[in-house]
Each structure stands twice: as C-alpha cells, then as structure tokens.
Write an enzyme that holds these catalytic residues in place. Structure first.
Site, PDB file in Angstrom:
ATOM      1  N   ASP A 298       1.035  -1.285  -0.018  1.00  0.00           N
ATOM      2  CA  ASP A 298       0.033   0.079   0.353  1.00  0.00           C
ATOM      3  C   ASP A 298       0.657   0.986  -0.028  1.00  0.00           C
ATOM      4  OD1 ASP A 298       1.087  -0.116   2.431  1.00  0.00           O
ATOM      5  OD2 ASP A 298      -1.147  -0.309   3.425  1.00  0.00           O
TER       6      ASP A 298
ATOM      7  N   ASP B 180      19.800  -3.333  -3.300  1.00  0.00           N
ATOM      8  CA  ASP B 180      18.931  -2.434  -3.701  1.00  0.00           C
ATOM      9  C   ASP B 180      19.264  -1.057  -2.442  1.00  0.00           C
ATOM     10  OD1 ASP B 180      17.348  -4.697  -2.918  1.00  0.00           O
ATOM     11  OD2 ASP B 180      16.251  -4.046  -2.130  1.00  0.00           O
TER      12      ASP B 180
END
Length: 670
Positions: free
Chosen positions: A190, A342
């Site tokens: 979300d 990352d």
C-alpha cells in the site's frame, strides 16, 4: 560551552551509584528544546539561518538529467528506459508531527522554530499532503539482489522524491518522504509505513549521524489518523496502525540497485532488469552520478580507454567508501539486517533502516532480522556481504566497464576494510601506534566477550579505566577494569536462556546420524546447513553451562578477563617508551572516549518510545533523540557546572547507559 544550553537542563543530580565505572548523572529532558538554540549558536558565533520552508532553493537536477517514465500515476507497471516515474503522494488524514531533527533541517538552511514546528503546514508538507514551492515528486526505478537472488524490478515502493535543495554552502541535498503512498513500484503493497517502523528509522538515522557513521538523515516524523492493516507477527492476527511518513535527507538515494535495471535475464530466478541492454541509458546514469557526486573524478574524455579509466576510478572509490562504512558498523556493533544490493548507497552511506539492531551482548552470529533464517546478514558476515554486493555492482555496469577491468579491483575493498577496521579498533583500545599483534589482541578481546557474554558497548567503554603500566594508578586501574567488565558479562541464567536449544536434542542427534550415513545430504541441504551448524554449537554451549554455578561463572569470567588484561598491559607498555606518561594517558583517554560510545539506540529503548507514541505521547521520541545526540560524552563531565533552575527539564540517563535487563533482551524485528 556545553550542550546544556542546547538541551535545556535543570535539576542536575549526581548519580554515580548507577554505573560507578562510567559516571552517570540523572537529568530530565523535554521536547521544548528549541528555546535555547539561538543562544547556543550566538555563543559559538554561528549565524542563525531562518529560511522559510516556502523559500527553499530547489534544483531538481536528477529529474532534468535522467529520463522519466512516459506514463504518470501510481499504476503498478514495468518501467522501461527510465530512472524515475512522476507520481503524486497520497494524502493522509489529519497529519500530526511526532518529532523533528533540527540539525538535519540545518542542512537545508532551515531553522525549525516552535512556530514552524507547530504550524499545520509543516505536517502537511512532510506528510505529502501539500507540496513545497519548487518541489517535484517522483519515484526512483531500481532492481536488486535480495538474499542473494536477483528479484528484477523493485523501485521506490513507498518513498517519494520531493526534489533537491542547494544550500548556502552550495551543497546538494535530496529530500524524500517515505510512507507517502503507492507508486508504480509498490507491487502488492500500500506504499505506507506505520508509526513504529517510522520512529525506528527516524531515531536510528540520527543516532548513526551522531555516532559518526555516514548515513542518510531524518528531518521529521509525521503520523496521521489514516489507518493501515499490518500483521505484525505474521500469525494471522492483523491490526490497524497509523500511517506515518518520515522525511529523509541525503546527497542522493541512488544505490547499487539503480544500475541493475540493465541486467539481462538471470539464469536462476528468470528475471531481468526493465531496461536490459540499454547502454546509452547506463552511460547517462553513470555520467550523472560521477559528475554530480564524484566531481573530483569526473572529467570529459575523448577515448574509450580514458572513459574506462574514469569509470574504474569511480568504481574503486565506491569500494573504498563501502569498505570504510561497514568497518564503522563493525566498530559500533551495528547490524543492518537487510543488506540487499538495493539497500546499498552509491555514496557509501547507511541507507534504508528496517530490522536493524545494535548488539547488546557480543555475538558474532547476531541476527537482527527475524526473517533472516539462514543468517545471511548476520553481524559477522556484513563485510563479506558488502564485498559481494560490490562485485554485483561491477557486474551491473559491465557494459561500460568490462569485468576483466573492474573485478581485480575488489582487492581495494579488502585492503580498505582491513585498514579502516584495524584503525577503528586501535582507537577503541587507545592504541596510537600500529604494531604487529594488534589484530590478535582485538580478536582475543572479542573471543573473551563471546565466552563471557559481555555487553559489546559497555565492555569497550570499560577499557578507558585502564591506565598505562608506568602510571602510579596502574594497579588500581586493573582492579577497576576487572570489576567493571565482569559486571557487564551475562549472568548464568541469561546465557542459559540464550543458548537454550531451539531444536530438541533428540532430533538433532537423529539428523547428525543421518548425515553421517548419507553425507550427500549436506550438499542437498546446503542452504540450511548454516542454521544446523549454529544449532549444534548452541547445544554444545548449553551443555557446557549445565554444571556451572553463578559463582563459578563469575570466577571464570574474571580469570578470562584477567588473562586478556595481561596481554593488553603488555601491549600498552609499548606505547609509552620515552613519552610523558601523564600526557599520553590523557590523549589515550580522550581518544577512547571519542571512539567508544556510552549510549546506543538499543532495541528496548526504542520500543519504549514507540509504545508511548502509540498511546499519543510523543515526548519519548524527542527526548530520546536529545539523549542520542551526545553518545560519547560522560554526563558528569558534560553537566559538571552550575545550571540555573530556569532551564527546562530532561529523563534519567542511567537506564540508557546500563546494559539491558534479561527481560529487555531478545527483541526481534522483521
């Protein structure tokens, strides 16, 4: 001028009984620390900058220079041929400021006065509800190797670029809000962060800065009445939590994974980067990164050979910075928890605070991430993993810098880490000379810590009690050190609890027999063998503790530390040849106290502030931030002067310095 004026302190009370070997005072802190800032700066002849938020000097170079996604909006998608996607933050209901870091905002030439802090626009700007003039919002596209496997496109799934501010020193700072809603890279999430995780990142970003560890900064933490669903323990019992946003500040958030968007199909995972094979884009990203953030290396080049030399210099400098960074982590006992490619900054700074953890009791196998079952990112493996990630960076840019040129340079990482780590450890031990045998002295110290269950931070801090052997206080200092460090060792009960087998001994015995009969299973179970080895060692240690008593353990601990102390004293004797012993001792003490923190952000301390905040009381977060600002200073030295009672009040520091009780150890974050 002490930090009294900055903090606002009153009612100073000596409290040496808490930790007699370290020296602690009892003080009280309030979140209303703003009132003394101007006076402190005036005393130091530092101009107070009062730049309005609305007048920040934005220069969004990344979005002007690097290609943008042709599609806008937050729809989940594969983003090809672009480094950023323009996207708007998703507003939250009733944003409310939890805490702010004044020193972080000073990077932007902004003084966060009480008026600015309490203004509703402040919470609106840094929750994403309202944009600052000149701000442009976007999400960055990158890929990554997660837990050793290439995951394809990842990107800023919850973080949104606000723009870049150039301050009066001509320094460039990128502003980013984390938790501001969905982006094209949110996948099935979300795009939100919750109060507990946001407070953890806010506090640790600032704690690491004050510890002297290169890091992104956290300017603010803003929560809201917007609720999101989270299953904290992954047990099927989700709860509603407050959506919260933090402001992150760094020169850039470009990371190793930014260069992995060009990766071809991975043979193991079957995934590829979204911009596979686009060398022109890779060159553009490299040129932007080097010219902007490594200007000392950047130069216009005419030939391929000259360009490759420039790229090699850039790559080797990233190796050096990364090696120095992980050496700093090892020296302060900090574990990142998720060292995926990352999560590795191209600037060599700490980035992306998730399930991190400072060690309490020293344990080289310390795992701070409850999701890291195999211990890939354990404390002792961090240098190895950072090195592995550097090799992956070399692979990511091989279209422009061939591997046969870059790969041999990995020795630069090895040499820099070895040098930086030993330098940092010598400082922690108060050693100003570099001698053969220092590495062994450090290794034996850590081995003794492990055997006795010694607190990492306080164990190192205790070293400052030892004086040079030629000094008049030498014998007394030995006893003080032994008394202090033995108190920092784990009790028998604590060690038995820690080493209690997680797998029933009967099952482990059956498994060992099976491996002996069918050794080929070890290769089949290669990924799980590390877990099994750890469990076997755990059971062996647990058995060795069975016949021990509390008295015998304390006696054994003292003997172990006494033996190590003899070696340390012998090493110290080589420091003072022909020198003024008193002056040398003073220098040693200053060096050690500047290298061994007395306060770190222990998990249980952060959790206490989080628990209060979840009840609507944010004072614990700001108070804790104030305490974390002076991690190396002994309070009795800092506040040893007359203070007027008109200054506002601060919390008892004793508990922040003490090792955690048995009830407060073992907190796991996922």
């Amino acid at each position: 001028m002490s930090n009294i004026l900055k903090y606002g302190v009153k009612n100073i009370t000596a409290r040496k009984s808490c930790l007699p070997s370290i020296g602690v005072v009892q003080v009280d802190v309030t979140a209303t620390f703003f009132s003394k800032t101007k006076a402190l700066l005036a005393h130091k002849n530092v101009p107070v900058i009062n730049m309005a938020l609305e007048k920040l000097k934005f220069d969004n170079l990344a979005l002007r220079t690097l290609p943008l996604d042709s599609e806008t909006g937050n729809r989940q998608r594969r983003v090809e041929g672009a480094c950023f996607s323009l996207v708007d933050p998703t507003p939250v209901d009733s944003p409310e400021t939890v805490a702010v870091s004044q020193s972080a905002f000073e990077l932007l030439d902004v003084e966060v006065t009480p008026e600015v802090f309490s203004n509703e626009n402040f919470a609106a700007y840094f929750s994403g509800n309202k944009l600052l003039p000149g701000s442009q919002t976007a999400a960055h596209c990158y890929c990554g190797h997660q837990f050793g496997h290439f995951s394809g496109q990842l990107g800023d799934g919850c973080a949104i670029y606000l723009g870049e501010v150039v301050n009066q020193k001509e320094e460039r700072w990128e502003m980013q809000i984390k938790g501001a809603g969905k982006t094209p890279y949110s996948r099935h999430a979300d795009g939100r962060k919750v109060l507990r995780s946001s407070i953890r990142e806010f506090l640790c970003s600032e704690a690491m800065h004050y510890l002297g560890v290169p890091t992104t900064r956290a300017g603010s933490c803003v929560t809201s009445n917007t609720k999101v669903i989270r299953d904290i323990k992954y047990d099927g019992n989700p709860i509603l939590e407050k959506a919260t946003v933090i402001l992150r500040i760094a020169p850039t958030f470009i990371r190793f994974g930014s260069f992995e968007i060009f990766k071809p199909l991975d043979a193991v995972t079957g995934r590829e980067g979204p911009s596979v094979g686009q060398q022109d884009l890779l060159n553009k990203l490299l040129d932007y990164t080097i010219s902007t953030f490594y200007p000392q290396i950047w130069r216009e080049v005419g030939s391929t050979a000259e360009r490759q030399q420039m790229l090699l210099e850039f790559y080797e400098e990233v190796l050096r910075r990364t090696a120095r960074l992980v050496a700093k982590w090892q020296c302060v006992g900090w574990c990142h928890g998720v060292l995926n490619t990352d999560n590795m900054s191209i600037m060599g700074i700490t980035i992306d605070y998730g399930p991190y953890g400072f060690m309490d009791r020293f344990d080289p196998g310390f795992i701070c991430n409850g999701s890291d079952d195999g211990g890939r990112y354990s404390f002792e493996k961090q240098p190895e993993i950072c090195r592995w990630n550097c090799l992956k960076l070399g692979e990511a840019i091989q279209m422009s810098l061939p591997l046969e040129i870059s790969k041999p340079s990995i020795k630069v990482f090895d040499e820099e880490f070895e040098s930086a780590y030993l330098t940092g450890m010598r400082e922690k031990f108060g050693l100003q000379k570099s001698l053969d045998g220092d590495k062994e002295l450090v290794s034996n110290f850590l081995s003794t810590m492990l055997e006795t269950g010694c607190d990492f931070t306080n164990g190192f801090r205790s070293l400052s009690l030892v004086t040079l052997p030629e000094s008049a206080q030498s014998e007394e200092s030995k006893h003080k050190f032994l008394d202090s460090i033995v108190k920092e060792c784990a009790s028998l009960t604590e060690l038995q609890k820690f080493y209690k087998p997680k797998i029933p001994p009967g099952q482990m015995a059956m498994f060992k027999n099976l491996l002996e009969q069918q050794p080929h299973l070890a290769e089949v179970l290669r990924g799980q063998m590390a877990v099994i080895d750890v469990e076997l060692k755990r059971q062996e240690k647990f058995q060795s503790l069975k016949d021990m008593t509390s008295e015998s353990k304390e006696h054994a601990d003292r003997k172990l530390w006494s033996d190590w102390l003899d070696a340390y004293i012998a090493r110290l004797s080589k420091e003072s040849t022909g020198s003024d012993v008193t002056l040398l001792n003073e220098r040693r003490l200053k060096l050690m106290k500047a290298s061994n923190p007395r306060i770190i952000l222990r998990n249980y301390i952060a959790q206490e502030a989080i628990a209060k905040a979840e009840e609507g009381d944010y004072s614990g977060v700001q108070n804790l931030l104030e305490v974390l600002k002076t991690p190396y200073t002994d309070p009795e030295e800092e506040f040893n002067q007359e203070v007027t009672s008109s200054l506002p009040a601060l919390p008892d520091l004793c508990r922040y310095v003490s090792k955690p009780s048995s009830d407060n150890t073992g907190l796991i974050v996922t």
